[in-house]
Design a protein around this motif. Sequence first.
Motif, PDB file in Angstrom:
ATOM      1  N   ILE A  28       2.382  -6.590   8.986  1.00 45.72           N
ATOM      2  CA  ILE A  28       2.162  -5.279   8.561  1.00 45.72           C
ATOM      3  C   ILE A  28       3.751  -4.563   8.719  1.00 45.72           C
ATOM      4  O   ILE A  28       3.964  -4.621   9.612  1.00 45.72           O
ATOM      5  CB  ILE A  28       1.026  -4.719   9.089  1.00 45.72           C
ATOM      6  CG1 ILE A  28      -0.348  -5.437   8.767  1.00 45.72           C
ATOM      7  CG2 ILE A  28       0.994  -3.217   8.645  1.00 45.72           C
ATOM      8  CD1 ILE A  28      -1.395  -4.820   9.743  1.00 45.72           C
ATOM      9  N   CYS A  29       3.897  -4.024   7.499  1.00 47.13           N
ATOM     10  CA  CYS A  29       5.242  -3.301   7.644  1.00 47.13           C
ATOM     11  C   CYS A  29       5.024  -1.630   7.151  1.00 47.13           C
ATOM     12  O   CYS A  29       4.450  -1.356   6.240  1.00 47.13           O
ATOM     13  CB  CYS A  29       6.383  -3.815   7.106  1.00 47.13           C
ATOM     14  SG  CYS A  29       8.077  -3.490   7.208  1.00 47.13           S
ATOM     15  N   ASP A  30       5.749  -0.682   7.824  1.00 41.27           N
ATOM     16  CA  ASP A  30       5.454   0.640   7.697  1.00 41.27           C
ATOM     17  C   ASP A  30       6.540   1.173   6.927  1.00 41.27           C
ATOM     18  O   ASP A  30       7.713   1.122   7.309  1.00 41.27           O
ATOM     19  CB  ASP A  30       5.254   1.460   8.991  1.00 41.27           C
ATOM     20  CG  ASP A  30       4.917   2.748   8.612  1.00 41.27           C
ATOM     21  OD1 ASP A  30       5.899   3.611   8.024  1.00 41.27           O
ATOM     22  OD2 ASP A  30       3.805   3.454   9.036  1.00 41.27           O
TER      23      ASP A  30
ATOM     24  N   GLY B 242       0.814  -1.264   0.033  1.00 39.97           N
ATOM     25  CA  GLY B 242       0.071  -0.030   0.052  1.00 39.97           C
ATOM     26  C   GLY B 242       0.910   1.111   0.069  1.00 39.97           C
ATOM     27  O   GLY B 242       0.336   2.196   0.315  1.00 39.97           O
ATOM     28  N   GLY B 243       2.100   1.220  -0.438  1.00 40.08           N
ATOM     29  CA  GLY B 243       3.033   2.203  -0.486  1.00 40.08           C
ATOM     30  C   GLY B 243       2.905   3.153  -1.398  1.00 40.08           C
ATOM     31  O   GLY B 243       2.476   2.543  -2.727  1.00 40.08           O
ATOM     32  N   ASP B 244       3.026   4.514  -1.236  1.00 41.36           N
ATOM     33  CA  ASP B 244       2.896   5.415  -2.357  1.00 41.36           C
ATOM     34  C   ASP B 244       4.341   6.217  -2.544  1.00 41.36           C
ATOM     35  O   ASP B 244       4.728   7.102  -1.654  1.00 41.36           O
ATOM     36  CB  ASP B 244       1.874   6.380  -2.209  1.00 41.36           C
ATOM     37  CG  ASP B 244       1.653   7.425  -3.341  1.00 41.36           C
ATOM     38  OD1 ASP B 244       2.345   7.116  -4.400  1.00 41.36           O
ATOM     39  OD2 ASP B 244       0.871   8.456  -3.331  1.00 41.36           O
TER      40      ASP B 244
ATOM     41  N   VAL C   2       5.226   6.467   1.326  1.00 37.94           N
ATOM     42  CA  VAL C   2       4.730   6.608   2.612  1.00 37.94           C
ATOM     43  C   VAL C   2       3.766   5.341   2.571  1.00 37.94           C
ATOM     44  O   VAL C   2       3.193   4.890   1.264  1.00 37.94           O
ATOM     45  CB  VAL C   2       3.808   7.984   2.715  1.00 37.94           C
ATOM     46  CG1 VAL C   2       4.836   8.882   3.018  1.00 37.94           C
ATOM     47  CG2 VAL C   2       2.819   8.110   1.405  1.00 37.94           C
ATOM     48  N   GLY C   3       2.917   4.746   3.522  1.00 32.06           N
ATOM     49  CA  GLY C   3       2.181   3.788   3.368  1.00 32.06           C
ATOM     50  C   GLY C   3       2.838   2.312   4.065  1.00 32.06           C
ATOM     51  O   GLY C   3       3.858   2.435   4.722  1.00 32.06           O
TER      52      GLY C   3
ATOM     53  N   ALA D 246       9.888  -0.608   2.720  1.00 28.53           N
ATOM     54  CA  ALA D 246       9.415  -1.718   3.212  1.00 28.53           C
ATOM     55  C   ALA D 246       9.545  -2.898   2.410  1.00 28.53           C
ATOM     56  O   ALA D 246       9.681  -4.144   2.833  1.00 28.53           O
ATOM     57  CB  ALA D 246       7.852  -1.663   3.903  1.00 28.53           C
ATOM     58  N   ILE D 247       9.573  -2.871   0.884  1.00 33.83           N
ATOM     59  CA  ILE D 247       9.851  -3.864   0.199  1.00 33.83           C
ATOM     60  C   ILE D 247      11.250  -4.707   0.351  1.00 33.83           C
ATOM     61  O   ILE D 247      11.595  -5.935   0.613  1.00 33.83           O
ATOM     62  CB  ILE D 247       9.777  -3.706  -1.347  1.00 33.83           C
ATOM     63  CG1 ILE D 247       8.161  -2.922  -1.689  1.00 33.83           C
ATOM     64  CG2 ILE D 247       9.889  -4.713  -2.293  1.00 33.83           C
ATOM     65  CD1 ILE D 247       7.203  -3.729  -1.501  1.00 33.83           C
TER      66      ILE D 247
END
Length: 400
Positions: A328-330, A172-174, A303-304, A342-343
């Motif tokens: 879940i990782c921020d 869900g990162g942008d 972010v995300g 996070a990837i």
Amino acid sequence: MGKCMIIGCGGVASVAIHKCCQNSEVFEGIMIASRTKSKCDALRDKLQPTTKTVIETAQVNADNVDELILLINSYKPDVVLNLALPYQDLTIMDACLATKTNYVDTANYEPLDTAKFEYKWQWAYREKFEQAGITALLGSGFDPGVTGVFSAYALKHEFDEINYIDILDCNGGDHGYPFATNFNPEINIREVSAKGSYIENGEWVETEPMEIKRVYNFKGVGEKDMYLLHHEELESLALNIKGIKRIRFFMTFGQSYLTHLKCLENVGMTSIEPIMYEGREIVPLQFLKAVLPDPATLGARTVGKTNIGCIFRGKKDGKDKTYYLYNICDHQECYKEVGSQAISYTTGVPAMIGAMMIMTGQWNKAGVYNIEEFDPDPFMQALNKWGLPWEEDFNPTLVD
């Protein structure tokens, strides 16, 4: 405890190296070896003042077995952690065999000229590693990697048999770019533009690229479109997890990403076939990689959150049961801690843990093994300790 040689100095390697340095009790020494020594030196200079781990660096061409053998023999590591490219798995395995050194990687071998993800090339080494008395641990990233550990853990603690596994990988990162890939663009685009497939009743079922789409509401992220892809761990989990009838892998993609990718594909930019351009041969996909933002630079602007895990369905004491294990990782938290998104973090942390399992002897079997063939419990504890805590759901929404 011992020494680890890390081959590669990209985004994932950087995270694994940070984590080894946080874990000096186990990693007394590490050597960072890569084609570009200056990258290794820069990371050493940044980290050495912060850690008791002694960091050395070296230049190496991971395509060259003799060079690798020389380097391994001079450093004498307890384990070689391969975070180079999947095309280089076999040369590094050959060097480990020749020097009788344990081997760990995060992605299965694939030949440069065909986008084909399967384990047969590495599984062919089983007997040789067994005879040499050393361990090769395959796929110690997140997927493959943690997803295999999750599966082994679910089978050990929650089920008598697991019939269905759905692996869901949500980013869900942008990063704010119209189009960029979160890891090596070459590998990423090869994965996405390949045909999808899943395993049902022991057989591969092939689908067109992105043909099967589902919508899922991910905790911490929200509702996302996800697509069925082929992914390497399906092959090993189908063999190693008792009772499997069907196993699928889904990954989320935003519409903008898919539109750009389709356009690039239509104009031939994702091709791995060489073309002549101004008197020299170039591979369009490699040229595209050079044009796109380097994934290592995305961390500061992403972010995300990510949410990656497995939904299991099976039987316990004769009754049907469902169970969902996920992490879940921020992105921003990862960037604050180790300077990456996070990837890379979700792959780099399990890479360090896999190497640690071998170095501490908690996992110790001569031969070539996929990660789910070992006891999952110490790895699961380490995930909680080293930055990838897992969550459970005993009543998850299923994917139809």
